[in-house]
Design a protein around this motif. Sequence first.
Motif, PDB file in Angstrom:
ATOM      1  N   TYR A  94     -15.667   8.309   0.024  1.00 46.95           N
ATOM      2  CA  TYR A  94     -16.338   7.110   0.524  1.00 46.95           C
ATOM      3  C   TYR A  94     -15.737   5.832  -0.051  1.00 46.95           C
ATOM      4  O   TYR A  94     -15.142   5.836  -1.122  1.00 46.95           O
ATOM      5  N   VAL A  95     -15.909   4.754   0.698  1.00 41.94           N
ATOM      6  CA  VAL A  95     -15.429   3.441   0.268  1.00 41.94           C
ATOM      7  C   VAL A  95     -16.627   2.529   0.031  1.00 41.94           C
ATOM      8  O   VAL A  95     -17.770   2.883   0.323  1.00 41.94           O
ATOM      9  N   VAL A 123      -8.295   2.696   8.220  1.00 40.46           N
ATOM     10  CA  VAL A 123      -8.459   3.314   6.914  1.00 40.46           C
ATOM     11  C   VAL A 123      -9.817   3.048   6.299  1.00 40.46           C
ATOM     12  O   VAL A 123     -10.409   3.919   5.708  1.00 40.46           O
ATOM     13  N   LEU A 124     -10.336   1.840   6.444  1.00 40.34           N
ATOM     14  CA  LEU A 124     -11.548   1.485   5.725  1.00 40.34           C
ATOM     15  C   LEU A 124     -12.790   1.431   6.608  1.00 40.34           C
ATOM     16  O   LEU A 124     -13.808   0.894   6.203  1.00 40.34           O
ATOM     17  N   GLY A 155     -12.164   2.287  -6.410  1.00 39.55           N
ATOM     18  CA  GLY A 155     -11.554   2.663  -5.138  1.00 39.55           C
ATOM     19  C   GLY A 155     -11.229   1.445  -4.288  1.00 39.55           C
ATOM     20  O   GLY A 155     -10.157   1.359  -3.688  1.00 39.55           O
ATOM     21  N   LEU A 180      -7.619   0.523  -2.967  1.00 37.26           N
ATOM     22  CA  LEU A 180      -7.403   0.566  -1.515  1.00 37.26           C
ATOM     23  C   LEU A 180      -7.065  -0.812  -0.950  1.00 37.26           C
ATOM     24  O   LEU A 180      -6.156  -0.949  -0.131  1.00 37.26           O
ATOM     25  N   ARG A 181      -7.784  -1.819  -1.405  1.00 33.98           N
ATOM     26  CA  ARG A 181      -7.568  -3.163  -0.870  1.00 33.98           C
ATOM     27  C   ARG A 181      -6.534  -3.942  -1.679  1.00 33.98           C
ATOM     28  O   ARG A 181      -5.628  -4.555  -1.129  1.00 33.98           O
ATOM     29  N   ARG A 230      -6.245   5.525   1.881  1.00 31.10           N
ATOM     30  CA  ARG A 230      -7.519   6.195   1.589  1.00 31.10           C
ATOM     31  C   ARG A 230      -7.321   7.695   1.426  1.00 31.10           C
ATOM     32  O   ARG A 230      -7.929   8.326   0.552  1.00 31.10           O
ATOM     33  N   ARG A 231      -6.460   8.275   2.233  1.00 28.56           N
ATOM     34  CA  ARG A 231      -6.199   9.717   2.142  1.00 28.56           C
ATOM     35  C   ARG A 231      -5.573  10.062   0.798  1.00 28.56           C
ATOM     36  O   ARG A 231      -5.917  11.088   0.186  1.00 28.56           O
ATOM     37  N   TRP A 234      -5.943   8.420  -2.045  1.00 26.27           N
ATOM     38  CA  TRP A 234      -7.003   8.288  -3.038  1.00 26.27           C
ATOM     39  C   TRP A 234      -7.860   9.551  -3.069  1.00 26.27           C
ATOM     40  O   TRP A 234      -8.157  10.101  -4.135  1.00 26.27           O
TER      41      TRP A 234
END
Length: 200
Positions: A35-36, A100-101, A168, A172-173, A179-180, A182
């Motif tokens: 999760y993000v 991705v997000l 995360g 990610l940002r 994301r994958r 991570w």
Amino acid sequence: MASTFQTYLQLGFFHIFNLQAYDHLVFLLALCAPYVLQEWRRVVALVTSFTLGHSLTLALATLNVVQYSPQAIEVLIPVTIVLTCLLNLARAGRPTTRPVLRPAPEPVVLAWPNLLAAVFGLIHGLGFSSYLRELLGHQSRPVLELLAFNVGVELGQLLIVGLILLLGALLLRGLSVARRDWLLVVSGAALGIALVLLVK
């Protein structure tokens, strides 16, 4: 009464950060990995489902309503981590066309991950109970203490998952980590730790 509640609230909160309970931290890491930050409501629902599960067995075991084998629980806790990581890895392997997000269109509550988290919580609650019984001594009906301890555990868990989501988001940002990637790295690391716990 307020002093007793506060004492056990703090004990529950800080028990989550105890290095002796690092298997619990690893489980939370694996649970949150898919999760993000934008999906924080879903993560809170997951953690709360997990808390409901472990609160039930923690209370039953602490009150001696259920009996269990500590050795079996020591095995089952890393098994819950392994299964969570394998589910994450299976999810990471799926092709996707979503950005991705963007959060997946999965309901926040009553989804199968919440049910699974609650079931795994039943196992982790038994692991908590030996520690709490040592604290309580010979008290026969420690209802207030149980409530305070569980609230403390929940607050500690929410703080930890908040930090995981923030880390995360930073990767990610801020660093443009996929994301994958991570999910694969975090789940792989948690899986490795769980396997070490299994063979100890």
